[in-house]
Design a protein around this motif. Structure first.
Motif, PDB file in Angstrom:
ATOM      1  N   THR A   1       2.901   5.435  19.246  1.00  0.00           N
ATOM      2  CA  THR A   1       2.022   4.564  18.330  1.00  0.00           C
ATOM      3  C   THR A   1       1.284   5.120  17.199  1.00  0.00           C
ATOM      4  O   THR A   1       0.599   6.206  17.335  1.00  0.00           O
ATOM      5  N   ALA A   2       1.320   5.024  16.011  1.00  0.00           N
ATOM      6  CA  ALA A   2       0.625   5.788  14.862  1.00  0.00           C
ATOM      7  C   ALA A   2      -0.478   4.385  14.315  1.00  0.00           C
ATOM      8  O   ALA A   2      -0.096   3.542  14.201  1.00  0.00           O
ATOM      9  N   LEU A   3      -1.828   5.035  14.555  1.00  0.00           N
ATOM     10  CA  LEU A   3      -2.513   4.331  13.818  1.00  0.00           C
ATOM     11  C   LEU A   3      -3.463   4.535  12.770  1.00  0.00           C
ATOM     12  O   LEU A   3      -3.790   5.567  12.822  1.00  0.00           O
ATOM     13  N   VAL A   4      -3.349   4.076  11.288  1.00  0.00           N
ATOM     14  CA  VAL A   4      -4.133   4.771   9.806  1.00  0.00           C
ATOM     15  C   VAL A   4      -4.913   3.628   9.562  1.00  0.00           C
ATOM     16  O   VAL A   4      -5.043   2.556   9.491  1.00  0.00           O
ATOM     17  N   VAL A   5      -6.449   3.587   9.594  1.00  0.00           N
ATOM     18  CA  VAL A   5      -7.445   2.976   9.083  1.00  0.00           C
ATOM     19  C   VAL A   5      -8.084   3.587   8.020  1.00  0.00           C
ATOM     20  O   VAL A   5      -7.989   5.323   8.008  1.00  0.00           O
ATOM     21  N   GLN A   6      -7.691   3.079   7.014  1.00  0.00           N
ATOM     22  CA  GLN A   6      -8.577   3.659   5.685  1.00  0.00           C
ATOM     23  C   GLN A   6      -9.548   2.403   4.785  1.00  0.00           C
ATOM     24  O   GLN A   6      -9.447   1.876   4.777  1.00  0.00           O
ATOM     25  N   HIS A   7     -10.355   3.331   4.618  1.00  0.00           N
ATOM     26  CA  HIS A   7     -11.862   2.421   4.287  1.00  0.00           C
ATOM     27  C   HIS A   7     -12.133   1.036   5.164  1.00  0.00           C
ATOM     28  O   HIS A   7     -12.281  -0.017   4.008  1.00  0.00           O
ATOM     29  N   ASN A   8     -12.115   0.756   6.069  1.00  0.00           N
ATOM     30  CA  ASN A   8     -12.374  -0.066   6.640  1.00  0.00           C
ATOM     31  C   ASN A   8     -11.156  -0.231   7.198  1.00  0.00           C
ATOM     32  O   ASN A   8     -11.804  -1.850   7.318  1.00  0.00           O
ATOM     33  N   HIS A   9      -9.931  -0.514   6.866  1.00  0.00           N
ATOM     34  CA  HIS A   9      -8.799  -1.288   6.802  1.00  0.00           C
ATOM     35  C   HIS A   9      -7.697  -0.256   7.517  1.00  0.00           C
ATOM     36  O   HIS A   9      -6.757   0.151   6.932  1.00  0.00           O
ATOM     37  N   VAL A  10      -7.138  -1.234   8.025  1.00  0.00           N
ATOM     38  CA  VAL A  10      -6.047  -0.727   9.301  1.00  0.00           C
ATOM     39  C   VAL A  10      -4.969  -0.899   8.335  1.00  0.00           C
ATOM     40  O   VAL A  10      -4.140  -2.253   7.846  1.00  0.00           O
ATOM     41  N   ILE A  11      -4.285  -0.066   7.424  1.00  0.00           N
ATOM     42  CA  ILE A  11      -3.104   0.028   6.615  1.00  0.00           C
ATOM     43  C   ILE A  11      -2.352   0.670   7.186  1.00  0.00           C
ATOM     44  O   ILE A  11      -0.671  -0.394   6.894  1.00  0.00           O
TER      45      ILE A  11
ATOM     46  N   ASN B   1       1.095  -1.211  -0.153  1.00  0.00           N
ATOM     47  CA  ASN B   1       0.141  -0.046   0.269  1.00  0.00           C
ATOM     48  C   ASN B   1       0.656   1.150  -0.231  1.00  0.00           C
ATOM     49  O   ASN B   1       1.776   1.764   0.908  1.00  0.00           O
ATOM     50  N   ASN B   2       1.151   1.844  -0.946  1.00  0.00           N
ATOM     51  CA  ASN B   2       1.621   3.368  -1.419  1.00  0.00           C
ATOM     52  C   ASN B   2       1.683   4.391  -0.187  1.00  0.00           C
ATOM     53  O   ASN B   2       2.616   4.872   0.336  1.00  0.00           O
ATOM     54  N   LEU B   3       0.234   4.225  -0.058  1.00  0.00           N
ATOM     55  CA  LEU B   3      -0.180   5.452   1.232  1.00  0.00           C
ATOM     56  C   LEU B   3       0.662   4.782   2.457  1.00  0.00           C
ATOM     57  O   LEU B   3       1.035   6.338   3.458  1.00  0.00           O
ATOM     58  N   ALA B   4       0.174   3.699   2.524  1.00  0.00           N
ATOM     59  CA  ALA B   4       0.827   3.477   4.231  1.00  0.00           C
ATOM     60  C   ALA B   4       2.264   3.206   4.414  1.00  0.00           C
ATOM     61  O   ALA B   4       2.650   3.345   5.303  1.00  0.00           O
ATOM     62  N   VAL B   5       3.230   2.960   3.021  1.00  0.00           N
ATOM     63  CA  VAL B   5       4.642   2.888   3.247  1.00  0.00           C
ATOM     64  C   VAL B   5       5.108   4.364   3.290  1.00  0.00           C
ATOM     65  O   VAL B   5       5.904   5.711   3.830  1.00  0.00           O
ATOM     66  N   SER B   6       3.944   5.531   2.160  1.00  0.00           N
ATOM     67  CA  SER B   6       4.664   6.432   2.850  1.00  0.00           C
ATOM     68  C   SER B   6       4.200   7.171   3.949  1.00  0.00           C
ATOM     69  O   SER B   6       5.222   8.130   4.411  1.00  0.00           O
ATOM     70  N   PHE B   7       3.164   6.972   4.629  1.00  0.00           N
ATOM     71  CA  PHE B   7       3.066   6.855   6.230  1.00  0.00           C
ATOM     72  C   PHE B   7       4.385   7.428   6.371  1.00  0.00           C
ATOM     73  O   PHE B   7       4.476   7.942   7.989  1.00  0.00           O
ATOM     74  N   ASN B   8       4.304   5.925   6.874  1.00  0.00           N
ATOM     75  CA  ASN B   8       5.583   5.405   7.403  1.00  0.00           C
ATOM     76  C   ASN B   8       6.788   5.845   7.020  1.00  0.00           C
ATOM     77  O   ASN B   8       7.540   6.803   8.316  1.00  0.00           O
ATOM     78  N   THR B   9       7.800   6.230   6.211  1.00  0.00           N
ATOM     79  CA  THR B   9       8.257   7.388   6.318  1.00  0.00           C
ATOM     80  C   THR B   9       8.382   8.635   6.592  1.00  0.00           C
ATOM     81  O   THR B   9       8.852   9.421   7.374  1.00  0.00           O
ATOM     82  N   GLN B  10       7.273   8.849   6.200  1.00  0.00           N
ATOM     83  CA  GLN B  10       6.550  10.873   6.909  1.00  0.00           C
ATOM     84  C   GLN B  10       6.767  10.859   8.651  1.00  0.00           C
ATOM     85  O   GLN B  10       7.257  11.352   9.160  1.00  0.00           O
ATOM     86  N   LEU B  11       6.495   9.962   9.491  1.00  0.00           N
ATOM     87  CA  LEU B  11       6.298   9.865   9.974  1.00  0.00           C
ATOM     88  C   LEU B  11       7.581   9.782  10.845  1.00  0.00           C
ATOM     89  O   LEU B  11       8.332   9.868  12.214  1.00  0.00           O
ATOM     90  N   ARG B  12       8.736   8.824  10.486  1.00  0.00           N
ATOM     91  CA  ARG B  12       9.670   8.826  10.780  1.00  0.00           C
ATOM     92  C   ARG B  12      11.070   9.687  11.017  1.00  0.00           C
ATOM     93  O   ARG B  12      11.675  10.396  11.453  1.00  0.00           O
ATOM     94  N   ASP B  13      10.376  10.147   9.500  1.00  0.00           N
ATOM     95  CA  ASP B  13      11.181  11.528   9.377  1.00  0.00           C
ATOM     96  C   ASP B  13      10.967  12.675   9.803  1.00  0.00           C
ATOM     97  O   ASP B  13      12.112  13.402  10.359  1.00  0.00           O
ATOM     98  N   SER B  14       9.982  12.473  10.627  1.00  0.00           N
ATOM     99  CA  SER B  14       9.230  14.242  11.619  1.00  0.00           C
ATOM    100  C   SER B  14       9.714  14.145  13.016  1.00  0.00           C
ATOM    101  O   SER B  14       9.912  14.489  13.601  1.00  0.00           O
ATOM    102  N   GLY B  15      10.414  12.751  12.827  1.00  0.00           N
ATOM    103  CA  GLY B  15      11.136  11.801  14.044  1.00  0.00           C
ATOM    104  C   GLY B  15       9.423  11.750  16.015  1.00  0.00           C
ATOM    105  O   GLY B  15      10.045  11.717  16.127  1.00  0.00           O
ATOM    106  N   PHE B  16       8.363  11.478  14.984  1.00  0.00           N
ATOM    107  CA  PHE B  16       7.535  10.980  15.533  1.00  0.00           C
ATOM    108  C   PHE B  16       7.981   9.520  16.472  1.00  0.00           C
ATOM    109  O   PHE B  16       8.704   8.755  16.676  1.00  0.00           O
ATOM    110  N   ILE B  17       7.389  10.029  17.793  1.00  0.00           N
ATOM    111  CA  ILE B  17       7.817   8.922  18.804  1.00  0.00           C
ATOM    112  C   ILE B  17       6.085   8.792  19.473  1.00  0.00           C
ATOM    113  O   ILE B  17       5.616   9.446  20.154  1.00  0.00           O
TER     114      ILE B  17
END
Length: 389
Positions: free
Chosen positions: A91-101, A73-89
């Motif tokens: 847990t992140a949870l993203v649900v898209q169209h009723n699916h945890v991505i 899932n391109n969006l999941a991969v992109s979000f994972n990268t953005q979270l790491r690059d931001s220095g986020f500390i």
């Protein structure tokens, strides 16, 4: 003679037919009257959700304690990268169209012990807890033990202007109430709220104002109605009945999945751990849970499991003067909740049906820094919904 008998028999037959017809007419009139004058009763609780919706809901929340990253899932991969690059500390949870991505931990839950954040990590939810308190209030409304137009004076008659303040105004923080001082000694939840009530006063302006005293007093009202402590009522409802595994501060401190709160990104400054500061937050911000269980709470609301549709709409109805109601800010296409506790910052933003959501639970809260803009940025990328800043 025979003709006379025949005539009498014929008359008797017609009399019987007439009596039967008359009885039928009377019964019909009585039935119609009873229907039209049936005593008013509460409508039965509608089914929580349609079968298809319930299946979808159960599908998305059943594995929320597992780390997830859909690499296809391109969006999941992109979000994972953005979270790491931001220095986020956290847990992140993203649900898209009723699916945890995506459900990933970032950084440390406990740097000293080299324990990383993950899907099971527990975080203080801070002011997001007000949504739980509001839900308990609406359940009492549904049970007929309280009304949204009930006056505060029914429970706290000595509070200034209590005869002008309604339950609804407290849920939306348009009551005009504030607190003059905080307690410095804690005994019980009931006595804590009693102290708050004794030190409640009126703001100079009746406009919307974010004042925690509204929800402390709502907690006190719950205790008076149910004759239970807030903690017991909370535990019976959200843990025993709905299995959300919410921890109060005492249990949070000993839980193997607890996170340590930090005041900066290099983990050099620990957030102070003061049990008293949490004890005073009755109904307003002293509970902890995982990102997955927090999402489950909101799905149980949007799927009308905890509250029926009418009750949920009433709870989330905000005044014209603000977007706030029952622990969240409500917009045309989404709702969002946010909290700040020393060392912790939870943020949730989700669509009206709960099927698209971004949750960032962080155990790092630095002065002048917030993860809320990042949560909104990710949600906007996923849904193309215009977010109000």
């Amino acid at each position: 003679m025979k003709r006379t008998q025949h005539y009498r028999m014929k008359n008797q037959l017609w009399r019987r037919v007439f009596v039967v017809i008359l009885i039928v007419i009377i019964l019909c009139i009585c039935s119609l009257y009873l229907v039209q004058h049936k005593p008013a009763t509460l409508k039965p609780e509608p089914k929580a959700v349609r079968h298809t919706d319930k299946a979808a809901s159960e599908s998305v929340i059943k594995n929320l304690n597992q780390n997830v990253l859909l690499k296809n899932n391109n969006l999941a991969v992109s979000f994972n990268t953005q979270l790491r690059d931001s220095g986020f500390i956290g847990t992140a949870l993203v649900v898209q169209h009723n699916h945890v991505i995506l459900q990933q931990g970032f950084g440390y839950a406990d740097k000293k012990k080299n324990r990383l954040n993950d899907a099971q990590s527990l975080y203080q939810i801070a002011s997001i807890q007000k949504g739980f308190t509001a839900t308990l209030i609406m359940q009492q409304v549904r049970a007929g033990k309280l009304h949204l137009n009930t006056l505060l004076s029914q429970y706290y008659p000595n509070i200034p202007d209590a005869n002008k303040v309604t339950i609804k105004e407290m849920l939306t923080m348009t009551s005009g109430l504030t607190e003059k001082m905080d307690a410095n000694v804690f005994t019980t939840e009931a006595e804590n709220v009693a102290f708050d009530a004794e030190h409640t006063t009126v703001l100079s302006s009746p406009r919307w104002s974010y004042q925690a005293i509204n929800y402390r007093l709502l907690s006190g009202i719950l205790m008076q109605i149910t004759h239970k402590s807030y903690s017991d009522l909370f535990n019976e409802t959200f843990n025993k009945k709905y299995h959300l595994e919410v921890s109060d501060y005492k249990d949070f401190m000993t839980n193997q999945h607890r996170t340590i709160g930090y005041k900066n990104a290099d983990y050099s400054q620990l957030a102070p751990e003061n049990p008293l500061s949490y004890a005073f937050e009755t109904g307003t911000g002293n509970m902890a849970m995982s990102a997955g269980n927090l999402y489950t709470f909101y799905r149980l609301l949007t799927d009308h499991v905890m509250l029926n549709e009418n009750s949920l709409n009433m709870m989330w109805q905000h005044p014209v003067t603000s977007r706030y109601a029952a622990g969240m800010y409500h917009y045309d296409e989404y709702n969002t909740g946010h909290g700040i506790q020393v060392g912790f910052e939870p943020t949730i933003i989700l669509t009206k049906n709960g099927q698209d959501a971004v949750i960032l639970m962080s155990n790092e809260n630095a002065i002048g820094k917030s993860w809320q803009p990042l949560a909104k940025q990710l949600f906007a990328q996923m849904t193309a919904i215009k977010i109000i800043k």
